[in-house]
Scaffold this active site. Structure first.
Site, PDB file in Angstrom:
ATOM      1  N   GLN A 111     -44.953  41.823  20.753  1.00  0.00           N
ATOM      2  CA  GLN A 111     -44.753  42.617  22.250  1.00  0.00           C
ATOM      3  C   GLN A 111     -44.202  43.120  23.148  1.00  0.00           C
ATOM      4  OE1 GLN A 111     -47.565  42.675  25.659  1.00  0.00           O
ATOM      5  NE2 GLN A 111     -49.448  44.218  24.813  1.00  0.00           N
TER       6      GLN A 111
ATOM      7  N   CYS B 190     -49.671  47.420  31.354  1.00  0.00           N
ATOM      8  CA  CYS B 190     -48.593  46.120  32.097  1.00  0.00           C
ATOM      9  C   CYS B 190     -49.022  47.134  33.710  1.00  0.00           C
ATOM     10  CB  CYS B 190     -48.124  44.860  32.011  1.00  0.00           C
ATOM     11  SG  CYS B 190     -47.384  44.000  33.211  1.00  0.00           S
TER      12      CYS B 190
ATOM     13  N   GLY C  11     -62.516  42.591  29.696  1.00  0.00           N
ATOM     14  CA  GLY C  11     -63.752  42.251  29.926  1.00  0.00           C
ATOM     15  C   GLY C  11     -65.271  42.100  29.109  1.00  0.00           C
TER      16      GLY C  11
HETATM   17  C1  FMN Z   1     -52.343  36.159  33.218  1.00  0.00           C
HETATM   18  C2  FMN Z   1     -52.346  37.323  32.325  1.00  0.00           C
HETATM   19  C3  FMN Z   1     -51.115  37.737  31.414  1.00  0.00           C
HETATM   20  C4  FMN Z   1     -51.207  38.727  31.013  1.00  0.00           C
HETATM   21  N1  FMN Z   1     -50.174  38.929  30.361  1.00  0.00           N
HETATM   22  C5  FMN Z   1     -50.083  40.389  29.639  1.00  0.00           C
HETATM   23  C6  FMN Z   1     -49.281  40.738  28.943  1.00  0.00           C
HETATM   24  O1  FMN Z   1     -48.011  40.445  28.485  1.00  0.00           O
HETATM   25  N2  FMN Z   1     -49.544  41.685  28.185  1.00  0.00           N
HETATM   26  C7  FMN Z   1     -50.302  42.328  27.416  1.00  0.00           C
HETATM   27  O2  FMN Z   1     -50.976  43.696  26.892  1.00  0.00           O
HETATM   28  N3  FMN Z   1     -51.760  42.185  28.557  1.00  0.00           N
HETATM   29  C8  FMN Z   1     -51.574  41.988  29.430  1.00  0.00           C
HETATM   30  N4  FMN Z   1     -52.489  40.911  30.252  1.00  0.00           N
HETATM   31  C9  FMN Z   1     -53.495  41.577  30.017  1.00  0.00           C
HETATM   32  C10 FMN Z   1     -54.564  41.332  28.852  1.00  0.00           C
HETATM   33  O3  FMN Z   1     -54.200  40.861  27.084  1.00  0.00           O
HETATM   34  C11 FMN Z   1     -56.282  42.418  28.336  1.00  0.00           C
HETATM   35  O4  FMN Z   1     -55.478  43.724  28.636  1.00  0.00           O
HETATM   36  C12 FMN Z   1     -56.616  42.414  30.537  1.00  0.00           C
HETATM   37  O5  FMN Z   1     -56.788  40.508  30.638  1.00  0.00           O
HETATM   38  C13 FMN Z   1     -57.865  42.726  29.806  1.00  0.00           C
HETATM   39  O6  FMN Z   1     -59.329  41.929  28.495  1.00  0.00           O
HETATM   40  P1  FMN Z   1     -59.665  40.989  28.830  1.00  0.00           P
HETATM   41  O7  FMN Z   1     -60.257  41.164  30.032  1.00  0.00           O
HETATM   42  O8  FMN Z   1     -60.099  40.548  27.761  1.00  0.00           O
HETATM   43  O9  FMN Z   1     -58.573  39.448  29.799  1.00  0.00           O
HETATM   44  C14 FMN Z   1     -52.512  39.594  30.708  1.00  0.00           C
HETATM   45  C15 FMN Z   1     -53.550  38.652  31.355  1.00  0.00           C
HETATM   46  C16 FMN Z   1     -53.468  38.018  32.375  1.00  0.00           C
HETATM   47  C17 FMN Z   1     -54.779  37.572  33.234  1.00  0.00           C
END
Ligand code: FMN
Length: 319
Positions: A53, A83, A196
């Site tokens: 990415q 982001c 989520g």
């Molecule tokens: C600590 C942390 C770091 C993240 N870093 C990235 C990243 O580098 N690139 C990205 O696309 N999303 C990043 N995200 C977002 C996640 O990829 C995702 O889009 C977001 O947490 C929602 O999905 P989830 O509810 O399944 O966690 C990050 C999330 C967290 C918690």
């Protein structure tokens, strides 16, 4: 996920699912072009299929970075348009690019010209006071016309003024229907939903509407859920029935990494949630937290920690 995942984590996750696609954390074009590439981009061959990415917006830099990624053997280049951190906003990349669909499309077109592997985009449904109907359509149609091979949509807005990155992953409301509508309007384009999704059962529900599901926090915090992915979502045989079995398969990698100078804790920090809900999970975590952080800690510390977990306990599958 920045600050959370790394190559060791991806090796661990790959042991639990052969089929899921793994993504690196976001790496900026500046770091890739000017930084220590072997350290930033190096990965283990077992990780495939693995996507790199990128964070950036300058089409030339994106193209250069994508080509470097392709030459490293990555299977896909993904552009981050989601982001929300200030650091990222100042550099004119990440979620703020939702307001610059033309620039994002130019970046995608430049990357498509530079590489043969798929180029994809991960975005939000909008930012701040944007109307998600118009904002997501503008971004999606632009990047698809530019050649994007798929879209991953975090199904909530990013609010760039006033919320921390963490709050921006929880507070703006989820709108899965908006992503379903995008898929309905783009029947030929793979649309992957994110945000989520807490379990494989929930993932299955989403797959009635979209082509794929991306798990972030659930995969990291409760990695045992990944043991259910291949069987439940791909109709394939699960590589390991239990976390114990996955850990046994990981030992040679860990021994090699330690011999190469990696500290045990750099690897075991990803195992905190491995035995969620299983008798002995707390003792496992405590042992790693106390003994695994010491300089010179070896793989035996992990073996001892695993021995504290109820041997008969099988990680609950895909609950
Ligand atoms: C600590 C942390 C770091 C993240 N870093 C990235 C990243 O580098 N690139 C990205 O696309 N999303 C990043 N995200 C977002 C996640 O990829 C995702 O889009 C977001 O947490 C929602 O999905 P989830 O509810 O399944 O966690 C990050 C999330 C967290 C918690």
């Amino acid at each position: 996920m920045m600050d959370w995942t790394d190559r060791h984590c991806r090796v661990f996750h790959r042991l639990m699912t052969r089929r899921a696609r793994l993504y690196t954390e976001m790496l900026t074009t500046g770091a890739i072009i000017h930084g220590d590439r072997a350290r930033l981009l190096g990965y283990d061959a077992s990780e495939h299929p693995v996507a790199l990415q990128l964070g950036g917006s300058n089409p030339l830099d994106l193209a250069t970075s994508a080509k470097i990624g392709e030459d490293f053997g990555y299977d896909e280049i993904n552009l981050n348009v989601g982001c929300p951190s200030d650091r990222v906003k100042d550099g004119r990349f990440g979620a703020c690019l939702m307001a610059e669909p033309k620039l994002v499309a130019d970046g995608v077109a430049a990357m498509k010209r530079a590489v043969k592997i798929p180029v994809t985009v991960k975005c939000r449904i909008g930012i701040d006071d944007q109307d998600p109907e118009a904002a997501l359509d503008a971004l999606a149609h632009g990047v698809i016309a530019a050649g994007s091979d798929a879209l991953i949509v975090h199904a909530r807005k990013a609010w760039l003024n006033g919320l921390s990155p963490k709050e921006n992953r929880d507070i703006p409301p989820l709108d899965y229907d908006r992503v379903y509508r995008l898929k309905a309007a783009l029947p030929d384009v793979p649309v992957i939903i994110n945000g989520g999704i807490a379990s494989i059962a929930e993932a299955k529900e989403h797959l009635r509407h979209v082509d794929g599901v991306m798990l972030g926090r659930a995969a990291y915090q409760e990695p045992w859920r990944l043991l259910g992915v291949d069987a439940e979502l791909f109709g394939a045989v699960a590589p390991h029935a239990t976390m114990q079995s996955a850990f046994a398969a990981m030992m040679p990698y860990i021994e090699r990494a330690l011999a190469g100078g990696t500290r045990l804790h750099s690897i075991t920090r990803h195992f905190v949630g491995a035995f969620h809900g299983v008798p002995g999970a707390r003792a496992f975590r405590r042992h790693l937290a106390e003994k695994g952080v010491k300089a010179g800690a070896g793989a035996d510390v992990l073996r001892e920690a695993i021995a504290l977990v109820d041997e008969r306990a099988t990680a609950p599958m895909a609950a």
